[in-house]
Design an enzyme around this catalytic site. Structure first.
Site, PDB file in Angstrom:
ATOM      1  N   ASP A   1      73.503  19.191  34.272  1.00 43.15           N
ATOM      2  CA  ASP A   1      73.816  18.457  33.051  1.00 43.15           C
ATOM      3  C   ASP A   1      72.585  17.739  32.503  1.00 43.15           C
ATOM      4  O   ASP A   1      71.536  17.684  33.154  1.00 43.15           O
ATOM      5  CB  ASP A   1      74.904  17.409  33.330  1.00 43.15           C
ATOM      6  CG  ASP A   1      76.197  18.017  33.825  1.00 43.15           C
ATOM      7  OD1 ASP A   1      76.514  19.153  33.419  1.00 43.15           O
ATOM      8  OD2 ASP A   1      76.897  17.356  34.611  1.00 43.15           O
TER       9      ASP A   1
ATOM     10  N   ARG B   1      73.871  25.457  36.976  1.00 40.66           N
ATOM     11  CA  ARG B   1      73.479  24.768  35.739  1.00 40.66           C
ATOM     12  C   ARG B   1      73.665  23.259  35.892  1.00 40.66           C
ATOM     13  O   ARG B   1      74.712  22.802  36.342  1.00 40.66           O
ATOM     14  CB  ARG B   1      74.303  25.291  34.564  1.00 40.66           C
ATOM     15  CG  ARG B   1      73.951  26.715  34.174  1.00 40.66           C
ATOM     16  CD  ARG B   1      74.790  27.219  33.022  1.00 40.66           C
ATOM     17  NE  ARG B   1      76.206  27.345  33.372  1.00 40.66           N
ATOM     18  CZ  ARG B   1      77.140  27.817  32.559  1.00 40.66           C
ATOM     19  NH1 ARG B   1      76.820  28.193  31.333  1.00 40.66           N
ATOM     20  NH2 ARG B   1      78.390  27.914  32.958  1.00 40.66           N
TER      21      ARG B   1
ATOM     22  N   ARG C   1      79.384  14.045  39.875  1.00 43.12           N
ATOM     23  CA  ARG C   1      79.346  12.728  39.224  1.00 43.12           C
ATOM     24  C   ARG C   1      80.720  12.068  39.225  1.00 43.12           C
ATOM     25  O   ARG C   1      80.828  10.834  39.329  1.00 43.12           O
ATOM     26  CB  ARG C   1      78.803  12.879  37.806  1.00 43.12           C
ATOM     27  CG  ARG C   1      77.330  13.296  37.771  1.00 43.12           C
ATOM     28  CD  ARG C   1      76.882  13.745  36.400  1.00 43.12           C
ATOM     29  NE  ARG C   1      77.037  12.696  35.407  1.00 43.12           N
ATOM     30  CZ  ARG C   1      76.861  12.873  34.103  1.00 43.12           C
ATOM     31  NH1 ARG C   1      76.514  14.080  33.645  1.00 43.12           N
ATOM     32  NH2 ARG C   1      77.022  11.887  33.260  1.00 43.12           N
TER      33      ARG C   1
END
Length: 286
Positions: free
Chosen positions: A65, A63, A210
């Site tokens: 973001d 999944r 990130r």
């Protein structure tokens, strides 16, 4: 008295795997949300269900973001509808918005699972490193105006390889049961005005990539020492980590499975792939 016979409906179901690419800019991530905001999963399932002529639920390898892109996101779904692989691909693509596309479709056995069968996943993070921002690369790369030292970033990245508790690199809302992950690759290469990171692991925590970039950027700018990466890792505390890098430059590029019957395309993104192939020798092929 009449005897009533009940006829069972066919229960044969087909499992279909596919690779999709998408530009995540206008989506609130992959997963369908109750608030009704646009997501990649919602758009994809709507298109698949239309072709299948029945409601379809999809399972994804990883999944992503809000704002994050994908070049080879792997998805599977089960259906009672029978279509050719070409029919699935053309039919679904004809019903998808322009920023989502099915790259290939293949019927697989029911033992295949897009998420649980994946042995590792790979992301690429593309930084445009120039003191003037690029209008054409806006939202497809992360812009960094300050000169980055890719060699120092690589030295710091090497300190993070292996199996560790990555609590300092997980988002507060991460729902993973364990913060332990095995980071198999964190390669960094400068290719002209681009600094490209390739990250492989057995799995990722929420915002992990990130947050890794958020620690490496200050080191590349010369504002933090190389050893700071290892210190952040040892803290096991997100509050002592770096800032979360913007998702614009992040791409899900590969999920690997212990089978060789799935098509393999260039990892991408397409605008950077030729540069990577010729000028990024440290990158493990994906």
């Amino acid at each position: 008295m009449c005897e009533v016979f009940e006829f069972e409906r066919p229960t044969d179901r087909f499992r279909i795997a596919m690779a999709i690419e998408y530009r995540g800019t206008r989506y609130r991530g992959w997963q369908v949300q109750r608030s009704g905001v646009p997501t990649v999963q919602q758009a994809l399932e709507s298109a698949i269900s239309s072709v299948a002529n029945e409601p379809v639920a999809s399972i994804v390898a990883g999944r992503t973001d809000a704002g994050v892109h994908a070049t080879n996101q792997i998805v599977h779904f089960d259906t009672q509808s029978e279509r050719s692989e070409y029919g699935w691909q053309m039919g679904i693509n004809g019903r998808l918005p322009d920023d989502i596309s099915v790259r290939w479709v293949k019927q697989v056995d029911t033992e295949f699972h897009a998420r649980f069968s994946a042995k590792e996943r790979c992301y690429r993070f593309v930084i445009y490193n120039n003191w003037v921002k690029s209008a054409l690369l806006n939202e497809l790369t992360t812009w960094e105006r300050y000169p980055l030292d890719a060699e120092k970033m690589q030295q710091a990245a090497n300190l993070l390889l292996g199996q560790h508790d990555f609590s300092s690199f997980r988002a507060a809302e991460c729902q993973a049961h364990s913060p332990v992950r095995t980071l198999k690759e964190l390669s960094i290469e400068r290719v002209g005005e681009f600094v490209i990171l390739q990250v492989r692991a057995d799995g990722f925590l929420h915002h992990m990539v990130r947050n890794l970039v958020g620690v490496l950027l200050p080191i590349g700018r010369g504002r933090k020492p190389i050893e700071w990466a290892q210190q952040v890792l040892a803290y096991q505390d997100r509050k002592k980590g770096g800032v979360t890098a913007h998702g614009d430059g992040l791409y899900f590029v590969r999920a690997d499975y212990e089978r060789n019957d799935l098509p393999k395309l260039d990892a991408g993104p397409s605008f950077i792939e030729p540069l990577i192939a010729n000028l990024a020798p440290s990158f493990r092929p994906v």
